[in-house]
Design an enzyme around this catalytic site. Structure first.
Site, PDB file in Angstrom:
ATOM      1  NE  ARG A  38      -1.545  -2.260   2.825  1.00 55.57           N
ATOM      2  CZ  ARG A  38      -1.635  -3.474   2.197  1.00 55.57           C
ATOM      3  NH1 ARG A  38      -2.733  -3.958   1.653  1.00 55.57           N
ATOM      4  NH2 ARG A  38      -0.871  -4.655   2.456  1.00 55.57           N
ATOM      5  CB  THR A  39       3.256   2.418   2.250  1.00 61.53           C
ATOM      6  OG1 THR A  39       2.694   2.098   3.439  1.00 61.53           O
ATOM      7  CG2 THR A  39       3.915   4.187   2.579  1.00 61.53           C
ATOM      8  CE  LYS A  42      27.744  -1.885  -4.593  1.00 62.09           C
ATOM      9  NZ  LYS A  42      27.696  -0.902  -5.395  1.00 62.09           N
ATOM     10  NE  ARG A  62       7.030   0.544   5.089  1.00 65.19           N
ATOM     11  CZ  ARG A  62       5.644   0.191   4.901  1.00 65.19           C
ATOM     12  NH1 ARG A  62       5.562  -1.124   4.533  1.00 65.19           N
ATOM     13  NH2 ARG A  62       4.645   0.842   5.244  1.00 65.19           N
ATOM     14  CG  HIS A  98       3.162   3.683   8.440  1.00 65.66           C
ATOM     15  ND1 HIS A  98       3.172   4.757   7.628  1.00 65.66           N
ATOM     16  CD2 HIS A  98       2.653   2.746   8.059  1.00 65.66           C
ATOM     17  CE1 HIS A  98       2.964   3.932   6.421  1.00 65.66           C
ATOM     18  NE2 HIS A  98       2.745   2.758   6.662  1.00 65.66           N
TER      19      HIS A  98
HETATM   20  N1   CP Z   1      -0.507  -0.244   5.874  1.00 59.98           N
HETATM   21  C1   CP Z   1       0.791  -0.438   5.526  1.00 59.98           C
HETATM   22  O1   CP Z   1       1.687   0.208   5.580  1.00 59.98           O
HETATM   23  O2   CP Z   1       0.593  -1.472   4.413  1.00 59.98           O
HETATM   24  P1   CP Z   1       2.174  -1.774   3.615  1.00 59.98           P
HETATM   25  O3   CP Z   1       3.107  -2.475   4.404  1.00 59.98           O
HETATM   26  O4   CP Z   1       1.496  -2.666   2.520  1.00 59.98           O
HETATM   27  O5   CP Z   1       2.650  -0.461   2.901  1.00 59.98           O
END
Ligand code: CP
Length: 307
Positions: free
Chosen positions: A54-55, A84, A105, A133
């Site tokens: 999703r993100t 590396k 991320r 998040h």
């Molecule tokens: N909700 C969420 O962060 O989903 P993903 O891990 O698929 O990005």
């Protein structure tokens, strides 16, 4: 309103949240009408050291729908020069010299904050290990507003992996900006909500209750926010994972006691903690919630890159 780095939920005040939600409503209209070229000439990098559906894809779709472009490394742990031995700081300095914005991320709590300290361009925290998040929390709050018609006065149950859930942590921080919020934490013993969040809630005079009876809580609340027990956060402690999984499942029995206008949310991915037969219930809001992620992220890109 111009935004810069998005690192943690506490950075937002209520006025900024309302401005983001106004922009998001506009973005829903733009997306439904085929997009815009307002970000033409802008370039985004998505740098993901942990898996995502999703993100990453909603950020990338958001950029493309607004006419911008992107470069991406979806498995940066293996396919960037991190493999590396390059530091996160050096990686961010370099990528930041190519693009206008980095969506990051990472598997370590605090990574986005470290990146922001050295980055020449804005950093968006797209999840930092068990830390935060914040863009998920923004889309969660937007979903509550849209589905329930209000945020003030909401009673919400956070269920499942509360110790490691960055989405629950970020959403809880955001809820403290609103009035008359009541929070119920329902978690297996080994993944109960951590003390830092409970302390923060106490300091902000937000009432919260730690409960074990999901059915009792489900009958009370406007929102159930279910989460997955995240096996990947337990490391070698598989015994604790086994104790936690399958303890709290949203199923037809839970739906039967919920209010008619209450909703079930989940940041997704789901494994088995919401049974598939719940999906057809109109109160199952989790797929609409995920779609809102596109609109929120369009709004954030616009507010960061254009103001
Ligand atoms: N909700 C969420 O962060 O989903 P993903 O891990 O698929 O990005």
């Amino acid at each position: 309103m111009k935004l810069n780095h998005i690192i943690k939920a506490q950075q937002f005040d209520r006025k900024t949240l309302e401005e983001i939600f106004r922009e998001t409503e506009e973005m829903e209209k733009i997306a439904r009408n085929g997009g815009s070229d307002m970000l033409k000439g802008k370039l985004m990098a998505t740098v993901f050291y942990e898996p995502s559906t999703r993100t990453r894809l909603s950020f990338e779709a958001a950029m493309l729908k607004l006419g911008g472009e992107l470069i991406s490394t979806e498995n940066a742990r293996e396919f960037s020069s991190t493999a590396k031995g390059e530091s996160l700081e050096d990686t961010v300095r370099i990528i930041g010299s190519y693009v206008d914005l980095i969506v990051l991320r990472h598997y370590e709590s605090g990574a986005a904050e470290r990146a922001a300290k050295v980055s020449p361009v804005p950093i968006i925290n797209a999840g930092d290990g068990p830390g935060q998040h914040p863009t998920q929390a923004l889309l969660d709050l937007y979903t509550i507003k849209k589905e329930c018609g209000r945020i003030d006065g909401i009673k919400i149950a956070m269920v499942g992996d509360l110790a490691y859930s960055r989405t629950v942590r970020s959403l809880t921080y955001l809820l403290t900006k609103y009035q008359d919020i009541t929070i119920y934490f329902v978690a297996p013993e080994v993944v109960k909500m951590r003390g830092d969040i409970k302390h923060y809630l106490s300091n902000h005079k937000i009432p919260f209750y730690e409960e074990t009876d999901l059915l009792k809580v489900a009958a009370e609340v406007d929102v159930i926010y279910q989460t997955r027990i995240q096996k990947e956060r337990f490391g070698e402690n598989i015994e604790d994972f086994e104790k936690a999984k399958d303890k709290y499942i949203i199923n037809k029995e839970v739906l039967a006691v919920m209010k008619k206008d209450a909703i079930v949310m989940h940041p997704l991915p789901r494994v088995n903690e919401i049974t598939l037969d719940c999906d057809e219930d109109p109160r199952a809001a989790y797929f609409r919630q995920a779609q809102n992620g596109l609109y929120i992220r369009m709004a954030l890109l616009k507010m960061i890159l254009l103001g």
